[in-house]
Motif scaffolding. Sequence first.
Motif, PDB file in Angstrom:
ATOM      1  N   UNK A  52       0.825  -1.205   0.000  1.00 34.03           N
ATOM      2  CA  UNK A  52       0.000   0.000   0.000  1.00 34.03           C
ATOM      3  C   UNK A  52       0.865   1.264   0.000  1.00 34.03           C
ATOM      4  N   UNK A  53       1.932   1.230   0.761  1.00 31.32           N
ATOM      5  CA  UNK A  53       2.824   2.393   0.798  1.00 31.32           C
ATOM      6  C   UNK A  53       3.543   2.569  -0.539  1.00 31.32           C
ATOM      7  N   UNK A  54       3.905   1.455  -1.174  1.00 29.69           N
ATOM      8  CA  UNK A  54       4.524   1.535  -2.498  1.00 29.69           C
ATOM      9  C   UNK A  54       3.564   2.156  -3.500  1.00 29.69           C
ATOM     10  N   UNK A  55       2.289   1.758  -3.443  1.00 31.27           N
ATOM     11  CA  UNK A  55       1.285   2.334  -4.351  1.00 31.27           C
ATOM     12  C   UNK A  55       1.127   3.833  -4.106  1.00 31.27           C
ATOM     13  N   UNK A  56       1.215   4.239  -2.852  1.00 35.21           N
ATOM     14  CA  UNK A  56       1.114   5.676  -2.548  1.00 35.21           C
ATOM     15  C   UNK A  56       2.302   6.447  -3.112  1.00 35.21           C
TER      16      UNK A  56
END
Length: 334
Positions: A52-56
């Motif tokens: 999720x942090x990578x997608x952000x």
Amino acid sequence: MLSYLARRLLYTIPTLLAVSVVIFLIINLPPGDFVTSLVAYRRQQGLQVGAEEIAQYRAAYGLDQPIWVQYWYWLSGMLFQGDLGISFEYNRPVTELIGERLADTVLLATAALLFTWVLAFPIGMYAAVKQYSVGDYVATTIGFLGLATPNFLLALVFMYLGFKYFDYVPAGLCSAEYCDAGWNLGKLIDALKHLWLPVVVVGTAGMAGLIRILRANLLDELRKPYVVAARARGVPERRLLVKYPLRVAMNPFISTVGWVLPGLFAGDIIVGQLLGLPTIGPLLLNALRQQDMYLAGSLIMVISVLTVLGTLVSDLLLAWTDPRVRLNQGGNAT
């Protein structure tokens, strides 16, 4: 001449557009992107980074968009706003990063260019006029050594000699106490102490090549029938040399304008990295390693624009100075 110039300028538009597409595609060819490098760095620091942090991160940097959308964002910013984008790594406008290093880059490249021309011109001319003399053999040897020795190796040799015999290695372009100070006599002397090493290292290879080219061209011209005829009519040797053969043999110096402009901007990347120079070259190398897409792409694009303009300028200068180069009515060089 004007129609030829206008036509050449029009040709640059599709050329640069094609170059921009190639640049953007090549920068995106390696696997991963800036977020990949960022995540790998954070994990090396022991930090956990989830999907999720990578997608952000990708959404924040615009890397979740299709490649053609990213390209249009970059190209439209350059064309309509003069904006080269934001550097991912530095989180600053690319124009600011370039502006901080532009003065030092131009200073170093200009000094190296003057060093190259001032030495290559008389040495090459002497080697041609005094063919097979001791000076000719010395110039030829220097030329071969200069062409065969990589610039970074020459830099390492000078750094070793400076450290071993003088206990001093002039890294960078200024000492720490002068970098943020205003210009004065002390800073000027300090800059000269640091400037000589990169100037000699960067200028040596170019000087060696120009010596060889000027010598070969001038020897070829000195054997032409018009030179023999002028000499038979009693034209003084110095006047004969300067008025005709030397003008034609000067073409290599004029044609180097095509790479002088991009050289003023980029400089020698490896030497700049090795000597810790605050120039554009190391900035470009770091941007490519970190996959900083907009910074690397913008720097390469500026170099490409300067290459195209430099080639145009050199063609026009050759058409003006060389009596063998003329423009016919169709605009083609003959």
